[in-house]
Enzyme design. Structure first.
Site, short mmCIF file in Angstrom:
data_model
loop_
_atom_site.label_atom_id
_atom_site.label_comp_id
_atom_site.label_asym_id
_atom_site.label_seq_id
_atom_site.Cartn_x
_atom_site.Cartn_y
_atom_site.Cartn_z
N GLU A 174 -9.85 5.86 3.12
CA GLU A 174 -10.39 4.88 4.24
C GLU A 174 -10.06 5.81 5.35
O GLU A 174 -9.31 6.58 5.61
CB GLU A 174 -9.32 3.75 4.42
CG GLU A 174 -9.47 2.84 5.56
CD GLU A 174 -8.25 1.91 5.76
OE1 GLU A 174 -8.35 1.23 6.71
OE2 GLU A 174 -7.28 1.87 5.09
N GLU A 192 0.71 -1.21 -0.03
CA GLU A 192 0.00 -0.02 0.00
C GLU A 192 0.89 1.28 0.17
O GLU A 192 1.77 1.06 0.54
CB GLU A 192 -0.90 0.04 1.14
CG GLU A 192 -1.70 -1.40 1.35
CD GLU A 192 -2.38 -1.45 2.66
OE1 GLU A 192 -2.53 -0.42 3.22
OE2 GLU A 192 -2.58 -2.60 3.23
#
Length: 420
Positions: free
Chosen positions: A335, A224
């Site tokens: 997120e 990520e």
């Protein structure tokens, strides 16, 4: 009898005083021992993370950036990397990464260059890498020394095909676009940079891309990268560049940035976890960052590039099981953590804090989204889907044009009249 009774009572009271005194002393000593043990563990961990610096740079935001010799970086604490020969560049880069892409890399809307805040006060020389120094208070904010620098379990967005019982189990909420059902060897996107407001210190807001392999159970592999605001991790509300990796669904392996052994950095100019500056504003100049992650077809390592010219480093292929071959899902988006501390949805913002329909200079975006195929070419994604747990809180809207290729606007304010 009275005198004897009085004497026994006095002895008993004395015993009670003695017992209470030593009991309290034991508790105090136990407490002190516990604090002392914690301080020892924290100190040991700081010594492990903070390598000897060739020079140190004080950033305007309070960070200290240590210029560490490339061979002394935290990655080489890993037992499998003791005799590793550093790859100073990838054997191959995805086609069009350094050349002309099918979609314009410079959008018609005005977007400005971006840098890191610490650059104002100095640079690291070639042969060293910039490492954000970890402070004692950084570690103490974590739930434990062991969990410092790690995400909580199940913090990856789940596509619609996932078990609905798992969705939002951990308080994490997302607004993403994704592709699945094939073999992917990397991904790229240009991400609009903002500074979202975070309600409480144990929440965060981030925008990133995910390279995923395996199932959403105990064996998930994930690489990520993106930007985040995380008061718990960094001690402030600055927007920062970050990376993350795990090979066991965020349980024991992996970490943010360089907070464990794994990622090998080769770049002397960009610091993982350092503040990005400047950031975008409403009806003001817009700033964005390009991130590319791809698998070197020769060596098998996963490389990361920031912007157009900064190849940052790589995750060695042995760190992973599924990703040692390829990724099965690629995701892009936002997120947040929603702790619902007062019984209501958090007011933590995602992206700019505005819903997607607000558009350019108001809503946050990902543009020029691409995936890397088996021939090491950057391609437009086919079958792009979207996912969000609560579209009244955070939403996502995809589009396509000649300028931005595949893109989407995303985000939202969190709590609002339609999101309680």
């Amino acid at each position: 009898m009275g005198a004897a009774h009085f004497s026994k009572e006095r002895v008993f009271r004395g015993f009670l005083v003695w017992f209470c005194f030593w009991g309290l002393m034991s508790l105090t000593c136990a407490g002190r021992l516990s604090v002392s043990r914690q301080n020892f563990e924290v100190h040991k961990h700081l010594n492990r993370l903070n390598k000897p610096a060739v020079k140190s740079i004080q950033s305007p935001d309070g960070d200290i950036i240590d210029c560490v010799h490339i061979s002394k970086q935290p990655a080489f604490d890993h037992p499998f990397l003791k005799d590793h020969k550093i790859q100073m560049g990838p054997s191959y880069t995805p086609e069009s990464l350094f050349g002309e892409s099918k979609v314009s890399e410079k959008p018609k809307e005005s977007v400005n260059p971006i840098t890191q805040l610490w650059h104002q006060n100095g640079v690291c020389s070639e042969g060293t890498i910039p490492v954000r120094r970890t402070k004692k208070e950084d570690v103490l904010r974590a739930s434990s020394v062991k969990r410092y620098g790690k995400k909580k379990h199940l913090s990856v967005p789940l596509p619609r095909s996932a078990d609905p019982d798992l969705i939002n189990q951990s308080g994490h909420q997302h607004a993403i676009a994704y592709v699945e059902g094939g073999k992917f060897y990397g991904a790229k996107a240009t991400i609009n940079v903002w500074e979202p407001k975070v309600q409480s210190s144990n929440e965060f807001s981030l925008s990133q891309l995910w390279i995923l392999g395996g199932s959403f159970g105990q064996d998930l592999n994930s690489i990520e990268a993106g930007w985040q605001v995380s008061p718990d991790l960094y001690g402030d509300n600055n927007t920062r560049l970050f990376t993350y990796w795990t090979s066991d669904a965020y349980q024991a392996t992996g970490c943010y940035n360089l907070l464990c052994s794994g990622f090998i950095q080769i770049n002397s100019q960009i610091a993982m976890g350092a503040s990005i500056s400047p950031v975008s504003g409403f009806h003001n100049p817009q700033y964005d960052i390009s991130i590319t992650i791809w698998k070197d077809p020769k060596e098998g390592h996963w490389w990361m590039q920031f912007g157009d010219g900064y190849v940052l480093g790589y995750w060695p292929s042995f760190l992973f099981s599924y990703l040692a071959d390829s990724a099965s899902i690629v995701e892009w988006g936002g997120e947040v953590v929603n702790m619902e501390e007062d019984g209501h949805h958090t007011t933590t913002q995602m992206g700019s804090g505005q819903f997607p329909d607000e558009g350019f200079t108001k809503a946050s975006y990902f543009r020029n989204i691409q995936v890397v195929d088996s021939s090491n070419n950057l391609k437009e994604p086919k079958g792009l889907n979207t996912f969000t747990e609560k579209s009244n809180c955070y939403d996502v809207e995809v589009g396509k044009n000649d300028d931005w290729g595949h893109y989407f606007y995303y985000g939202g304010p969190g709590r609002n009249p339609n999101c309680q």
